[in-house]
Design an enzyme around this catalytic site. Sequence first.
Site, PDB file in Angstrom:
ATOM      1  N   CYS A 257      15.347 -27.534 -42.787  1.00  0.00           N
ATOM      2  CA  CYS A 257      15.558 -26.537 -41.735  1.00  0.00           C
ATOM      3  C   CYS A 257      15.168 -25.118 -42.193  1.00  0.00           C
ATOM      4  O   CYS A 257      13.989 -24.820 -42.295  1.00  0.00           O
ATOM      5  CB  CYS A 257      16.993 -26.605 -41.230  1.00  0.00           C
ATOM      6  SG  CYS A 257      17.186 -25.950 -39.560  1.00  0.00           S
ATOM      7  N   HIS A 343      17.450 -32.317 -39.372  1.00  0.00           N
ATOM      8  CA  HIS A 343      18.555 -32.591 -40.293  1.00  0.00           C
ATOM      9  C   HIS A 343      18.695 -34.087 -40.563  1.00  0.00           C
ATOM     10  O   HIS A 343      19.372 -34.800 -39.816  1.00  0.00           O
ATOM     11  CB  HIS A 343      19.862 -32.044 -39.711  1.00  0.00           C
ATOM     12  CG  HIS A 343      19.945 -30.561 -39.740  1.00  0.00           C
ATOM     13  ND1 HIS A 343      20.703 -29.857 -40.658  1.00  0.00           N
ATOM     14  CD2 HIS A 343      19.342 -29.619 -38.977  1.00  0.00           C
ATOM     15  CE1 HIS A 343      20.576 -28.556 -40.450  1.00  0.00           C
ATOM     16  NE2 HIS A 343      19.744 -28.394 -39.427  1.00  0.00           N
ATOM     17  N   GLU A 345      20.481 -35.466 -42.710  1.00  0.00           N
ATOM     18  CA  GLU A 345      21.870 -35.776 -43.077  1.00  0.00           C
ATOM     19  C   GLU A 345      22.771 -35.892 -41.862  1.00  0.00           C
ATOM     20  O   GLU A 345      23.994 -35.972 -41.990  1.00  0.00           O
ATOM     21  CB  GLU A 345      22.418 -34.695 -44.010  1.00  0.00           C
ATOM     22  CG  GLU A 345      22.952 -33.445 -43.337  1.00  0.00           C
ATOM     23  CD  GLU A 345      21.909 -32.603 -42.639  1.00  0.00           C
ATOM     24  OE1 GLU A 345      22.283 -31.788 -41.790  1.00  0.00           O
ATOM     25  OE2 GLU A 345      20.706 -32.762 -42.939  1.00  0.00           O
TER      26      GLU A 345
END
Length: 374
Positions: A257, A343, A345
């Site tokens: 990001c 993202h 994660e």
Amino acid sequence: MKYQQRKKALVLLADGTIFYGKSVGIDGSATGEICFNTGMTGYQEIFTDPSYFGQLMVTTNAHIGNYGVNDLEVESDSIKISGLICRNFSFTHSRVDSDSNLFDWFKKHNLVAISDVDTRALVSYIRDNGAMNAIISTDVDNIDELKKQLAAVPSMEGLELASKVSTKEPYFIGDENAPIKISALDIGIKKNILRNLSKRGAYIKVFPYNSNFADLESFNPDGYFISNGPGDPEPLKEAIELAKEIIKRDLPLFGICLGHQVIALANGISTYKMHNGHRGINHPIKNLLTGKGEITSQNHGFAINREETEANQNVEITHIHLNDNTVAGIRLKNKNVFSVQYHPEASPGPNDSVYLFDQFIEILGKNKEVSSTL
């Protein structure tokens, strides 16, 4: 709290547009750039994501608070959004493993939130007119004063916010006997990123936003990581110089990001503020290396320049966003440096992109093996 006891509240946009609603019960005002998230779940992770620092969050899901809060489902040590705007706020919750309700959690953190807003109309307005500063308030009879407060709020463009959310001191995550060591630059890092790295056999030392290469190198890591975070990437001069130094030394580097944008800037690729950004957990990405699609979690209001990326002979575009063809991932040719705009994660999901952590750990393992034979 009974519905009829709640005060009137409003959303005042920078262009003078007003949307009315009701306070959830915490009086006051809050300012920031207004944005919206299209996720159907995961509101607690959204509210604690450091990347949302300085922003007023509009949730498009009609019900917020219905499953309460769990102390483990956070991405940082506190709420990071400036305030919440939603349609229906649930004061009661019905999940067995909840630790409390959302209202008590907001009250603990003194977060101003308003509900009963026509969020469909508000989101449509933001889509058409772009992200802008706004103020939410229970002081509905003093519009002129609210306009003065709003006028003093700085634009997100050119705003450095990493220093507001970064750790003040270095700290460690994971097993100190783990086979892989990573130096991570915290410019707004999410806890689940660290969880994903540590559970794959990495011991991580997390450094403050303004750390230099010597600081991160002192941990003698096998590789480097630059995190997500809030604000405009261009003011992050220390982080950009750090990325340049890591790249110059041909060391492994992964960015997510804001970290992705920093790596682009380190390679002479500019960034720009988007009309209204990408925020949600259903964004379609195409992996150009495999041809496969990925459904991803995203949260960013800036992006890197595609034309400049395509013209850079040292950089390859690896992922694109299928809604608007913006650059969603890059890698440096002949170097172990790569990054993504989204993202991997994602918590609570989707998990289509967690392979990127495996890819990073694999690179670090191979690099370590080569280094040990020299």
